[in-house]
Design an enzyme around this catalytic site. Structure first.
Site, mmCIF file in Angstrom:
data_model
loop_
_atom_site.group_PDB
_atom_site.id
_atom_site.type_symbol
_atom_site.label_atom_id
_atom_site.label_comp_id
_atom_site.label_asym_id
_atom_site.label_seq_id
_atom_site.Cartn_x
_atom_site.Cartn_y
_atom_site.Cartn_z
ATOM 1 N N ILE A 143 0.849 -1.200 0.000
ATOM 2 C CA ILE A 143 0.000 0.000 0.000
ATOM 3 C C ILE A 143 0.883 1.248 0.000
ATOM 4 O O ILE A 143 0.680 2.165 -0.811
ATOM 5 C CB ILE A 143 -0.955 0.003 1.218
ATOM 6 C CG1 ILE A 143 -1.846 -1.258 1.210
ATOM 7 C CG2 ILE A 143 -1.796 1.278 1.250
ATOM 8 C CD1 ILE A 143 -2.814 -1.361 0.057
ATOM 9 N N HIS A 171 -7.596 -11.215 -6.560
ATOM 10 C CA HIS A 171 -8.967 -11.698 -6.427
ATOM 11 C C HIS A 171 -9.884 -11.050 -7.460
ATOM 12 O O HIS A 171 -9.745 -9.861 -7.762
ATOM 13 C CB HIS A 171 -9.490 -11.401 -5.022
ATOM 14 C CG HIS A 171 -8.849 -12.258 -3.972
ATOM 15 N ND1 HIS A 171 -9.085 -13.610 -3.875
ATOM 16 C CD2 HIS A 171 -7.966 -11.956 -2.992
ATOM 17 C CE1 HIS A 171 -8.375 -14.106 -2.869
ATOM 18 N NE2 HIS A 171 -7.684 -13.119 -2.318
ATOM 19 N N ILE A 199 -6.178 -3.087 6.049
ATOM 20 C CA ILE A 199 -6.033 -3.549 4.656
ATOM 21 C C ILE A 199 -5.644 -5.025 4.670
ATOM 22 O O ILE A 199 -4.497 -5.390 4.427
ATOM 23 C CB ILE A 199 -4.989 -2.706 3.899
ATOM 24 C CG1 ILE A 199 -5.206 -1.211 4.130
ATOM 25 C CG2 ILE A 199 -5.042 -3.029 2.414
ATOM 26 C CD1 ILE A 199 -6.465 -0.626 3.528
ATOM 27 N N SER A 212 -6.895 -9.020 3.260
ATOM 28 C CA SER A 212 -7.254 -9.477 1.922
ATOM 29 C C SER A 212 -8.598 -8.858 1.556
ATOM 30 O O SER A 212 -9.476 -8.773 2.420
ATOM 31 C CB SER A 212 -7.341 -10.993 1.901
ATOM 32 O OG SER A 212 -7.543 -11.431 0.602
ATOM 33 N N CYS A 240 20.048 -23.430 -8.074
ATOM 34 C CA CYS A 240 18.685 -23.950 -8.189
ATOM 35 C C CYS A 240 17.815 -23.037 -9.039
ATOM 36 O O CYS A 240 16.990 -23.498 -9.806
ATOM 37 C CB CYS A 240 18.064 -24.132 -6.811
ATOM 38 S SG CYS A 240 19.037 -25.158 -5.713
ATOM 39 N N CYS A 256 17.397 -26.028 -2.733
ATOM 40 C CA CYS A 256 18.412 -26.184 -1.678
ATOM 41 C C CYS A 256 18.277 -25.083 -0.629
ATOM 42 O O CYS A 256 18.964 -25.106 0.385
ATOM 43 C CB CYS A 256 19.825 -26.270 -2.244
ATOM 44 S SG CYS A 256 20.721 -24.713 -2.347
#
Ligand SMILES: Cc1cc2nc3c(=O)[nH]c(=O)nc-3n(C[C@H](O)[C@H](O)[C@H](O)COP(=O)(O)OP(=O)(O)OC[C@H]3O[C@@H](n4cnc5c(N)ncnc54)[C@H](O)[C@@H]3O)c2cc1C
Lengths: 414, 475
Positions: free
Chosen positions: B13, B50, B335, B337, B401, B436
């Site tokens: 935010i 969402h 704030i 979800s 990795c 790893c």
């Protein structure tokens, strides 16, 4: 760029394979190493105990590696350091990246010798916080032995793998207090000699059948709670032990590094997490060989060298003469055996074979039964344990008459 | 120096508010208490964009969610942040739950969510072969997406800084003097003055408001715990899979992440002291709930677990308003979800209000673009060779990795906002995020940070104060 053999990895496996391939007549060999020096993990293993089997000498890791580096240098074997293999294909094109750019090497044969990595703490689902001061044992070893830094002062070690045991002694010698080593199984996965020399000699307690219940600390780790587990590895309430510490080491197993192998489409064995190979250490992808800890995790480098030489010689033969026809029978694990390697035995090879295997649990006065379909033979062993690789030898005749090979371990008392 | 606007908090935010304010001819400073931005909820959450069918009709949550979700693709494109419009599915297991899907459908449509529909088993399993075989229907939201939350936060702050915003880290605001101008004091004695203050302090928002004498809301905390699977599990699900929401929240989900992992969680537990410690029983709970919505989850690929804390407020809606009690203060609070999704819209709304208050003009030279962190890895071989020829550090792999080069690590340390810690490098480059979990690359990354800042190895931290990586001294 074209080479007869490209070896991926310049650790003990890659070096021994390179020397053996060269000596078998294949001189156009390239070793690719991602670090700035060859020698692999041995570079940071400054303790002794290496080479007892192979050289009948008690060497440190760097000394053992040096013997092979010297042999490779004597032969003028080409070694590309600081070079990372980004891709391998089934038709043996090896793509590399280094500070001069990205390039591809076409090989007649490839030897996989990438070694293994430590299983990470993240895989363990441990409750608590995620502070600084949590290390895999090998990372701590690098800090101490290569960087000259002590990771912390009060240490708890989770898991009794060999690197963890070695580090218990190493950190103690450097002035840290190692409070304990905890192991979830009823036995250690480390070598017996390491339990004696690294823990017992320093009075460091080993708590078997214990796991970590929680890690505490904001910023830096401030403590861990261990708890005893039952036969099903479930925590037993009321058995918690708390330790104030600033460092936690994890020595919870090694995993062959086969991401390249997998992407190349080479078949893997879920038991070893390495490639499926035959007696030559040839994978199911023609002309691709594997040896050392990338194939299966070894406890002694002496066996890595032996295995790498087999792969090196066979890769040389393949590069110079091409492939031959095989007549495979399978090598299977029977009772109390977790894996057998090689997984496939070639009857056409018409040569004696050593089969390596690991047991599921520890036995005294063990009886190893080798069943070939045509006959069974038994071999007695004074003691076997999951932490120590075992082997049995089969003669060319025994293999010639075999329909399969199945190894089982029974008898004795636990 | 006195700034026009001080933003307290460098979460998503604060970062997107800073970026939106950077469009105007205003001087802006961001004060972050931690050693790096994205230190709170914005680091550890589900990363879901969402669609907007959850929030109650007419709520600020609904308004900002739908608006933010429509802005997200463009914002991520401009900032070079990983975003994917992968779609979401809410699974129903019986008639009663199908009823809930219908409620969600109606609510979503009222909120302005596009293309929502309920699908049957056939389409469900065509889309997701690992969706639980017991599911009977699903709500399909094609506008649902995924974004890398910390990458978004870091990139937005970096872009704000590239456009003139100043970021001060390790600046925990502990006192405010509110007169004609506001002076904000840090715990370590530093002070900053500003004409106007935006409270974006997340979990700390109630405390900041109280420093100004504003006690018009309280903030509570609910923890969510997660298990993360390695990229080896990539493709296990393509959409985000939810169970039907209950009074306790949206429940456990199974989703791909924008970085190519599979994320499973979160739990939902009250956490009065905002601790992110994972409870002993959490793993069993996550696994059981996830198995109820997906079959055959490859938990063997687990690489790590973590927790984040939702900061909700007693009004049970977002607070995005001028303080009801104090002068010179704008509050964003509660704030929780879908705050990540809403962030672009909240940032824009807050900036527009503040610009109007100051009568500030838009700057002509604002540059909305930022080079993606992933710019190098997305190049072809020939282009990579050109970069390596310029700077050989791009030819040296440090993290095996995730294939992260030294060049990318140095860049993360030098680019806005500069990484100063091991976690800072990790969040920017992915070095140490793979299977790893930094076993191999940690010493080399530590050395690079030490070298760039002229520190000793023992001075480099994981994430700031009291978190030295190697603390035992030189041997
Ligand atoms: C488990 C979980 C799952 C979620 N899932 C999603 C999701 O899938 N989709 C979605 O849209 N949203 C989701 N959210 C919500 C989303 O994460 C938050 O809404 C968003 O991150 C809030 O950002 P923020 O900037 O307000 O807070 P934060 O990210 O917490 O930032 C606040 C910052 O303020 C700083 N600060 C605090 N006090 C002070 C002080 N006194 N001085 C200086 N600095 C201070 C903190 O250090 C911190 O960096 C989830 C949240 C959680 C916890």
């Amino acid at each position: 760029m074209k080479r007869d053999i490209v070896i991926i990895g310049g650790g003990p496996a890659g070096l021994a394979a390179a020397v053996a391939a060269y000596d078998a007549g294949c001189k156009n060999v390239l070793v690719v190493e991602r670090e700035s020096e060859v020698g692999g993990v041995l570079k940071q293993c400054i303790h002794n105990g290496f080479g007892l089997t192979r050289f009948k000498e008690n060497l440190t890791g760097p000394e053992y590696a040096h013997k092979f580096i010297e042999e490779a240098e004597k032969r003028g074997i080409e070694m590309l350091k600081d070079t990372f293999v980004t891709e391998l294909t089934a038709d043996k094109k090896v793509t590399c990246m280094n500070q001069s750019g990205i390039f591809t090497v076409e090989a007649k044969a490839v030897i996989l010798a990438m070694g293994c990595r430590e299983r990470s703490k993240g895989a363990l689902n441990i409750a608590g916080t995620r502070p600084a001061g949590l290390f895999s044992a090998g990372t701590a070893q690098k800090y101490v032995n290569v960087k000259g830094m002590l990771p912390g002062k009060r240490v708890v070690i989770l898991g009794s793998g060999d690197i963890g045991l070695i580090m218990a002694r190493r950190l103690t010698l450097e002035g840290a207090k190692v409070l304990c080593v905890s192991e979830i199984m009823p036995y250690s996965s480390g070598l017996r000699r390491n339990i004696a020399q690294c823990l017992n000699d320093f009075g460091i307690p080993l708590y078997l059948e214990h796991t970590v219940a929680e890690i505490e600390g904001e910023g830096r780790v401030s403590g861990v709670t261990l708890v005893k587990v039952d036969e099903n590895k479930r925590p037993i309430a009321g058995t918690e032990k708390h330790f104030d510490c600033d460092t936690v080491l994890f020595s919870v197993g090694l995993i062959p590094e086969n991401e390249l192998t997998e992407r190349a489409g080479v078949a893997l064995d879920p038991r070893t997490k390495g490639a499926v190979v035959d007696g030559d250490r040839q994978t199911q992808t023609e002309g691709v060989f594997a040896c050392g800890n990338v194939l299966h995790v070894h406890d002694l480098v002496d066996f890595v060298s032996e295995e790498a030489e087999i792969a090196g010689r066979a890769a040389a033969e393949y590069a110079l003469q091409g492939g031959r026809a095989h007549a495979y029978i399978s090598a299977e694990n029977g009772e109390n055996v977790t894996y057998v390697l090689p997984q496939r035995v070639d009857k056409n090879k018409n040569a004696p074979q050593k089969l390596f295997f690991r047991v599921r649990k520890a036995f005294r006065n063990a009886v190893v039964t080798v069943d070939t379909g045509a006959r069974r033979k038994t071999v007695k062993k004074i003691a076997v344990a999951p932490g120590e690789m075992e082997s049995v030898a089969l003669s060319a005749e025994e293999i010639g008459g075999a329909e399969y090979v199945k190894i089982a371990v029974t008898g004795g008392d636990r | 120096m006195k700034y026009d606007v001080a933003i307290i908090g460098g979460g998503v935010i604060g970062a997107l508010t800073a970026r939106e304010l950077a469009r105007y001819a205003l001087s802006v400073v961001v004060l972050e208490g931690a050693a790096d931005v994205a230190a709170g909820a914005s680091k550890a959450n589900s990363g879901i964009v969402h669609a907007g069918f959850d929030a109650a009709e007419g709520s600020l949550k609904a308004r900002y969610n739908v608006a933010g979700s429509r802005m997200m693709a463009t914002v991520c494109e401009e900032l070079g942040v990983g975003y994917e419009n992968n779609g979401s599915l809410v699974l129903a297991f019986d008639e009663a739950q199908i009823g809930i899907l219908e409620t969600l459908l109606a609510r979503g449509r009222a909120n302005g969510v596009r293309d929502l529909r309920i699908i049957g088993r056939e389409e469900l399993f065509l889309r997701e072969k690992h969706a639980s075989g017991r599911a009977v229907a699903a709500l399909y939201a094609p506008t649902g997406g995924i974004v890398c939350p910390f990458e978004l936060t870091i990139a937005a702050m970096g872009n704000a800084m590239d456009n003139g915003v100043l970021l001060l880290t390790d600046f925990e605001v502990v006192r405010a003097e509110n007169g004609k101008t506001v002076t904000l004091h840090a715990a370590d004695g530093r002070a900053v003055s500003a004409g106007y203050v935006v409270n974006c302090a997340g979990a700390g928002a109630e405390k900041i408001a109280r420093l100004f004498g504003d006690d018009s809301f309280t903030v509570g905390a609910r923890k969510g715990e997660y298990i993360l699977l390695d990229s080896a599990a990539k493709g296990f699900v393509k959409s985000t899979i939810f169970s039907v929401p209950t009074a306790a929240g949206k429940g456990v989900l199974v989703t791909p992440t924008a970085d190519g992992n599979i994320l499973i969680g979160p739990t939902s537990v009250e956490e009065p002291d905002f601790s992110t410690a994972i409870r002993r029983g959490a793993f069993g709970e996550i696994i059981e709930k996830a198995r109820a919505i997906c079959d055959g989850i490859p938990f063997g690929e687990t690489i790590t677990s973590f927790a984040g804390v939702r900061a909700y407020c007693d009004r049970h809606d977002f607070i995005v308003e001028e303080s009801r009690k104090a002068e010179n203060l704008f509050n964003t609070a509660g704030i929780e979800s879908p705050g990540l999704t809403s962030a672009p819209a909240i940032g824009k709304a807050v900036a527009e209000k503040i610009a109007a208050r100051f009568g500030a003009e838009k700057k002509k030279d604002f540059n909305p673009k930022r080079r993606a962190f992933s710019w190098f890895r997305k190049l072809g071989a020939a282009e990579k060779n050109a970069v390596i020829a310029e700077d050989p550090a791009y030819g040296k792999i440090v993290c095996r990795c995730e294939s992260v080069t030294l060049g990318e690590i140095v860049n993360a340390i030098r680019q806005n906002p500069p990484a100063r810690t091991l976690d800072g490098v990790k969040l920017r480059t992915r070095a140490g995020m793979g299977r790893c979990q930094s076993g191999f690359c940690q010493p080399a990354t530590l050395e690079t940070i030490a070298k760039e800042y002229g520190l000793s190895l023992g001075e480099v931290t994981k994430n700031g104060k009291n978190s030295a990586i190697v603390s035992g001294g030189a041997i």
